[in-house]
Each structure stands twice: as C-alpha cells, then as structure tokens.
Design a protein around this motif. Structure first.
Motif, PDB file in Angstrom:
ATOM      1  N   MET A 199     -53.116   4.942 -32.558  1.00 51.70           N
ATOM      2  CA  MET A 199     -53.425   5.478 -31.422  1.00 51.70           C
ATOM      3  C   MET A 199     -54.712   4.842 -30.720  1.00 51.70           C
ATOM      4  O   MET A 199     -55.486   4.133 -31.181  1.00 51.70           O
ATOM      5  CB  MET A 199     -54.001   7.019 -31.746  1.00 51.70           C
ATOM      6  N   ARG A 200     -54.586   4.669 -29.461  1.00 53.81           N
ATOM      7  CA  ARG A 200     -55.984   4.055 -28.555  1.00 53.81           C
ATOM      8  C   ARG A 200     -56.221   5.325 -27.723  1.00 53.81           C
ATOM      9  O   ARG A 200     -55.609   6.326 -27.450  1.00 53.81           O
ATOM     10  CB  ARG A 200     -55.318   3.132 -27.799  1.00 53.81           C
ATOM     11  N   ILE A 201     -57.845   5.100 -27.473  1.00 52.96           N
ATOM     12  CA  ILE A 201     -58.228   6.021 -26.515  1.00 52.96           C
ATOM     13  C   ILE A 201     -58.050   5.444 -25.011  1.00 52.96           C
ATOM     14  O   ILE A 201     -58.329   4.214 -24.731  1.00 52.96           O
ATOM     15  CB  ILE A 201     -59.448   6.289 -26.730  1.00 52.96           C
ATOM     16  N   ALA A 202     -57.555   6.542 -24.069  1.00 54.05           N
ATOM     17  CA  ALA A 202     -57.055   5.811 -22.653  1.00 54.05           C
ATOM     18  C   ALA A 202     -57.697   6.819 -21.684  1.00 54.05           C
ATOM     19  O   ALA A 202     -58.351   7.953 -22.020  1.00 54.05           O
ATOM     20  CB  ALA A 202     -55.955   5.523 -22.645  1.00 54.05           C
ATOM     21  N   THR A 203     -57.560   6.578 -20.483  1.00 51.59           N
ATOM     22  CA  THR A 203     -58.296   7.551 -19.437  1.00 51.59           C
ATOM     23  C   THR A 203     -57.417   7.439 -18.278  1.00 51.59           C
ATOM     24  O   THR A 203     -56.864   6.216 -17.730  1.00 51.59           O
ATOM     25  CB  THR A 203     -59.648   7.379 -19.049  1.00 51.59           C
ATOM     26  N   SER A 204     -57.071   8.607 -17.393  1.00 53.22           N
ATOM     27  CA  SER A 204     -56.564   8.569 -16.298  1.00 53.22           C
ATOM     28  C   SER A 204     -57.665   7.758 -15.313  1.00 53.22           C
ATOM     29  O   SER A 204     -58.993   7.772 -15.449  1.00 53.22           O
ATOM     30  CB  SER A 204     -56.301   9.838 -15.837  1.00 53.22           C
ATOM     31  N   THR A 205     -57.228   7.042 -14.250  1.00 54.08           N
ATOM     32  CA  THR A 205     -57.948   6.553 -13.371  1.00 54.08           C
ATOM     33  C   THR A 205     -58.822   7.313 -12.421  1.00 54.08           C
ATOM     34  O   THR A 205     -59.725   6.979 -11.770  1.00 54.08           O
ATOM     35  CB  THR A 205     -57.318   5.390 -12.344  1.00 54.08           C
ATOM     36  N   ASN A 206     -58.353   8.642 -12.610  1.00 57.94           N
ATOM     37  CA  ASN A 206     -59.103   9.668 -11.818  1.00 57.94           C
ATOM     38  C   ASN A 206     -60.558   9.938 -12.406  1.00 57.94           C
ATOM     39  O   ASN A 206     -61.108  11.091 -12.124  1.00 57.94           O
ATOM     40  CB  ASN A 206     -58.466  10.677 -11.351  1.00 57.94           C
ATOM     41  N   LEU A 207     -60.741   9.492 -13.712  1.00 62.01           N
ATOM     42  CA  LEU A 207     -62.055  10.019 -14.527  1.00 62.01           C
ATOM     43  C   LEU A 207     -63.132  10.281 -13.667  1.00 62.01           C
ATOM     44  O   LEU A 207     -63.825  11.246 -13.851  1.00 62.01           O
ATOM     45  CB  LEU A 207     -62.305   8.990 -15.668  1.00 62.01           C
ATOM     46  N   ILE A 208     -63.568   9.451 -12.757  1.00 62.10           N
ATOM     47  CA  ILE A 208     -64.950   9.582 -11.990  1.00 62.10           C
ATOM     48  C   ILE A 208     -64.500   9.401 -10.674  1.00 62.10           C
ATOM     49  O   ILE A 208     -65.393   9.134  -9.548  1.00 62.10           O
ATOM     50  CB  ILE A 208     -65.987   8.605 -12.327  1.00 62.10           C
ATOM     51  N   SER A 209     -63.281   9.714 -10.127  1.00 62.48           N
ATOM     52  CA  SER A 209     -62.841   9.455  -8.620  1.00 62.48           C
ATOM     53  C   SER A 209     -63.270  10.559  -7.805  1.00 62.48           C
ATOM     54  O   SER A 209     -63.195  10.518  -6.639  1.00 62.48           O
ATOM     55  CB  SER A 209     -61.216   9.288  -8.623  1.00 62.48           C
ATOM     56  N   PHE A 210     -63.481  11.889  -8.423  1.00 63.93           N
ATOM     57  CA  PHE A 210     -64.068  12.961  -7.238  1.00 63.93           C
ATOM     58  C   PHE A 210     -65.501  12.931  -7.159  1.00 63.93           C
ATOM     59  O   PHE A 210     -66.243  12.828  -8.031  1.00 63.93           O
ATOM     60  CB  PHE A 210     -63.478  14.184  -8.303  1.00 63.93           C
ATOM     61  N   ASN A 211     -65.946  12.883  -5.855  1.00 63.67           N
ATOM     62  CA  ASN A 211     -67.027  13.015  -5.440  1.00 63.67           C
ATOM     63  C   ASN A 211     -67.809  14.182  -5.064  1.00 63.67           C
ATOM     64  O   ASN A 211     -66.804  15.021  -4.780  1.00 63.67           O
ATOM     65  CB  ASN A 211     -67.475  11.849  -4.456  1.00 63.67           C
ATOM     66  N   ARG A 212     -69.026  14.167  -4.984  1.00 66.71           N
ATOM     67  CA  ARG A 212     -69.901  15.402  -4.728  1.00 66.71           C
ATOM     68  C   ARG A 212     -69.470  15.842  -3.296  1.00 66.71           C
ATOM     69  O   ARG A 212     -69.446  17.116  -2.890  1.00 66.71           O
ATOM     70  CB  ARG A 212     -71.335  15.003  -4.522  1.00 66.71           C
ATOM     71  N   ASP A 213     -69.071  14.861  -2.331  1.00 63.96           N
ATOM     72  CA  ASP A 213     -68.773  15.415  -0.956  1.00 63.96           C
ATOM     73  C   ASP A 213     -67.259  15.639  -0.795  1.00 63.96           C
ATOM     74  O   ASP A 213     -66.857  15.828   0.435  1.00 63.96           O
ATOM     75  CB  ASP A 213     -69.266  14.057   0.030  1.00 63.96           C
ATOM     76  N   GLY A 214     -66.591  15.742  -1.620  1.00 63.84           N
ATOM     77  CA  GLY A 214     -65.009  15.987  -1.438  1.00 63.84           C
ATOM     78  C   GLY A 214     -64.228  14.800  -1.450  1.00 63.84           C
ATOM     79  O   GLY A 214     -63.059  14.994  -1.429  1.00 63.84           O
ATOM     80  N   SER A 215     -64.755  13.928  -1.348  1.00 61.86           N
ATOM     81  CA  SER A 215     -63.957  12.562  -1.121  1.00 61.86           C
ATOM     82  C   SER A 215     -63.517  11.822  -2.547  1.00 61.86           C
ATOM     83  O   SER A 215     -64.002  12.469  -3.522  1.00 61.86           O
ATOM     84  CB  SER A 215     -64.856  11.441  -0.402  1.00 61.86           C
ATOM     85  N   LYS A 216     -62.657  11.037  -2.385  1.00 62.19           N
ATOM     86  CA  LYS A 216     -62.079  10.666  -3.743  1.00 62.19           C
ATOM     87  C   LYS A 216     -62.140   8.934  -3.543  1.00 62.19           C
ATOM     88  O   LYS A 216     -61.753   8.564  -2.681  1.00 62.19           O
ATOM     89  CB  LYS A 216     -60.751  11.044  -3.938  1.00 62.19           C
ATOM     90  N   THR A 217     -62.676   8.343  -4.706  1.00 64.24           N
ATOM     91  CA  THR A 217     -62.642   6.907  -4.739  1.00 64.24           C
ATOM     92  C   THR A 217     -61.457   6.351  -5.260  1.00 64.24           C
ATOM     93  O   THR A 217     -60.826   6.693  -6.317  1.00 64.24           O
ATOM     94  CB  THR A 217     -64.046   6.370  -5.693  1.00 64.24           C
ATOM     95  N   GLU A 218     -60.908   5.458  -4.427  1.00 60.00           N
ATOM     96  CA  GLU A 218     -59.594   4.802  -4.931  1.00 60.00           C
ATOM     97  C   GLU A 218     -59.648   4.033  -6.053  1.00 60.00           C
ATOM     98  O   GLU A 218     -60.757   3.420  -6.637  1.00 60.00           O
ATOM     99  CB  GLU A 218     -58.930   3.847  -3.693  1.00 60.00           C
ATOM    100  N   MET A 219     -58.322   3.811  -6.776  1.00 53.62           N
ATOM    101  CA  MET A 219     -58.322   3.230  -8.199  1.00 53.62           C
ATOM    102  C   MET A 219     -58.960   1.769  -8.166  1.00 53.62           C
ATOM    103  O   MET A 219     -59.575   1.385  -8.976  1.00 53.62           O
ATOM    104  CB  MET A 219     -56.696   2.904  -8.675  1.00 53.62           C
ATOM    105  N   VAL A 220     -58.595   1.015  -7.157  1.00 56.66           N
ATOM    106  CA  VAL A 220     -58.989  -0.325  -7.044  1.00 56.66           C
ATOM    107  C   VAL A 220     -60.549  -0.584  -7.171  1.00 56.66           C
ATOM    108  O   VAL A 220     -60.776  -1.676  -7.746  1.00 56.66           O
ATOM    109  CB  VAL A 220     -58.484  -1.032  -5.785  1.00 56.66           C
ATOM    110  N   HIS A 221     -61.275   0.535  -6.629  1.00 56.08           N
ATOM    111  CA  HIS A 221     -62.794   0.214  -6.923  1.00 56.08           C
ATOM    112  C   HIS A 221     -63.121   0.899  -8.156  1.00 56.08           C
ATOM    113  O   HIS A 221     -64.627   0.418  -8.616  1.00 56.08           O
ATOM    114  CB  HIS A 221     -63.475   1.324  -5.638  1.00 56.08           C
ATOM    115  N   LEU A 222     -62.357   1.453  -8.955  1.00 60.32           N
ATOM    116  CA  LEU A 222     -62.888   1.968 -10.392  1.00 60.32           C
ATOM    117  C   LEU A 222     -62.278   1.012 -11.502  1.00 60.32           C
ATOM    118  O   LEU A 222     -63.146   1.031 -12.482  1.00 60.32           O
ATOM    119  CB  LEU A 222     -62.112   3.281 -10.690  1.00 60.32           C
ATOM    120  N   LEU A 223     -61.270   0.315 -11.553  1.00 60.39           N
ATOM    121  CA  LEU A 223     -60.783  -0.246 -12.541  1.00 60.39           C
ATOM    122  C   LEU A 223     -61.682  -1.384 -13.297  1.00 60.39           C
ATOM    123  O   LEU A 223     -62.185  -1.333 -14.347  1.00 60.39           O
ATOM    124  CB  LEU A 223     -59.542  -1.178 -12.145  1.00 60.39           C
TER     125      LEU A 223
END
Length: 268
Positions: A1-25
C-alpha cells in the motif's frame, strides 16, 4: 500500500474559493506526496480551467507537472450532481482525461435508486471505460435512497461482470452509516480497488484526517491486510484545514503526510 491524497487536500479556502490542481501539484510533491487522486470535480466550477474550452490544454499541463515532479496519478474522481443525475459530458470528459494521463481508476458516484437502475445507467460508460482500460470504481454513499450498503455495491459490480468495474470504499461514508468497516472490507474482497480515507465522529461527513474522528483504524488496516488489498490509502480529507490561513496550509500537508506514514507503519 501507498499513502496518497486527493488533489483537493488544501484546495478549499477561507473566502470560499477553491485553488485549482495545477497550482497544488508542485506543493504536494515538495511535501512528500507522490501519489495523487485527480479531483476532476473541478469541472463543477464554471470558472475553472477544466470546465472551459481549454480543458485539453489544462489536462496536458497536469501531465507535464506529473512528469516534472515524478508524480503518480493513481485514480481520479468524476464530477457528480447533487440530484444524482449522471453528468454525461463531464463523465465522458473524465474518462478521456484518465485515458490521456494513464490514470487506471475513475471513482464514480452511483445514482440514487436500485442496483438494476445503476446497472442500466452506467453500462454505456463501462463500455467506454473498457475501451480506455480505465476501471470504474463505484463509491459507497451515505444518503437515504443512495447505494450505502456494501452488499448492493457488490451486486452492482458483480452484475456488470467486467474487470473494469470495482468498488471505491469511502471510510467516512461507511462510518456515518454505522457500518462495521472491517466486515465491509472482508465482504468486498478483490472487488475493492480504491479507497477514500477520511474520518468523522459518526454524525456528518467531516472529511477529517485519520484519528481526528472515531473510526477504529487498527481494525480497518487489519481487514485490508487480510484481503490482500494492493491499492492505496487515498485521503479525501479536504475539510480539516479549510479555515486555515494560507500561511498554515503547508503545515497541514505535512501533518497529513505524517499521519499517512503512521497508518502505513501499522499495516499488519
């Protein structure tokens, strides 16, 4: 087994916006996550790059980042409608992206209704998945009228009778439905091809990191080991940090990785 994460792990922001995957990878890679579940639910945001006419270029950029940072895309999550309808164009696009980026598994939400209704609804997409060599992993859900019982998911997958149909087990959903998670896992056996790992306190779908809720993780890991599960432990834990200031998000990634490593060390 490996540990993995959805790319949404830190995508939700305080102001209600969401950061896109390309900025998080690149950030996930820097902090030690090499295996990622692409959250294609970004398509549901009409302002997202993935939802527009340039989606192919966006997918190509994801592939470039994958190669640049030596990442593995172990699975993806297809968009879904709150009313349970299949989003035909988005599901088709998701399959195409999986094919293009060599993603082996696409997690899908069953529609509300019976096993037979789900069989008939997803059969055309299964044919496409077979052509693309992408496994459709049906997720256990948690609302009334949805497929919540593992026996129903097993019935759906067995009825589809394809090597490209399997189950994604969402631990948080199962815990909310008062399931015996270890028993579920034993029942699924080889049909289990993917996971959504999240914790809660049994009341709502909190999407917490393991050990922040009341799931018995020792029994879960023992059951996964017993069935010889060869897939990944893939986080879907995007709410534990959503109110953190941006400056603290990196620490949240590190914490998630540390807990994941601890989980792996406890696999029998």
């Amino acid at each position: 087994m490996r540990i993995a994460t959805s790319t949404n792990l830190i995508s939700f922001n305080r102001d209600g916006s969401k950061t896109e995957m390309v900025h998080l990878l690149p950030l996930y890679a820097k902090e030690g996550f090499r295996v990622l579940d692409l959250n294609l639910c970004e398509m549901l945001n009409p302002n997202a790059s993935l939802a527009g006419e340039q989606w192919k270029e966006y997918a190509e950029r994801l592939g470039q980042l994958k190669n640049q940072h030596a990442l593995v895309f172990n699975q993806a999550h297809a968009p879904y409608a709150r009313n349970g309808e299949i989003l035909e164009e988005m599901l088709t696009r998701s399959l195409q992206i999986c094919h293009t980026l060599s993603i082996p598994i696409l997690v899908v939400h069953p529609i509300p209704g019976t096993i037979e209704e789900n069989h008939n609804a997803f059969l055309p997409y299964l044919k496409a998945a077979e052509e693309y060599r992408v496994v459709l992993a049906f997720e256990n859900l948690n609302e009334e009228g949805e497929l919540t019982d593992i026996a129903d998911l097993i019935g759906l997958v067995d009825g589809l009778a394809s090597a490209y149909a399997g189950i994604c087990y969402d631990t948080g959903h199962a815990h909310m439905c008062t399931h015996d998670l270890a028993k579920d896992i034993i029942m699924m056996g080889s049909r289990l091809v993917a996971t959504h790992i999240a914790d809660n306190k049994g009341k709502s779908d909190e999407h917490l990191l393991p050990f922040y809720g009341t799931i018995d993780w020792e029994s879960v890991l023992a059951a996964l080991s017993r069935i010889g599960y060869r897939g990944d432990l893939t986080y879907e834990c995007m709410f534990f940090n959503r109110h953190l200031p941006l400056e603290l998000k990196v620490q949240a990634i590190r914490q998630a990785k540390s807990i994941g490593d601890f989980l792996l060390s406890r696999v029998p």
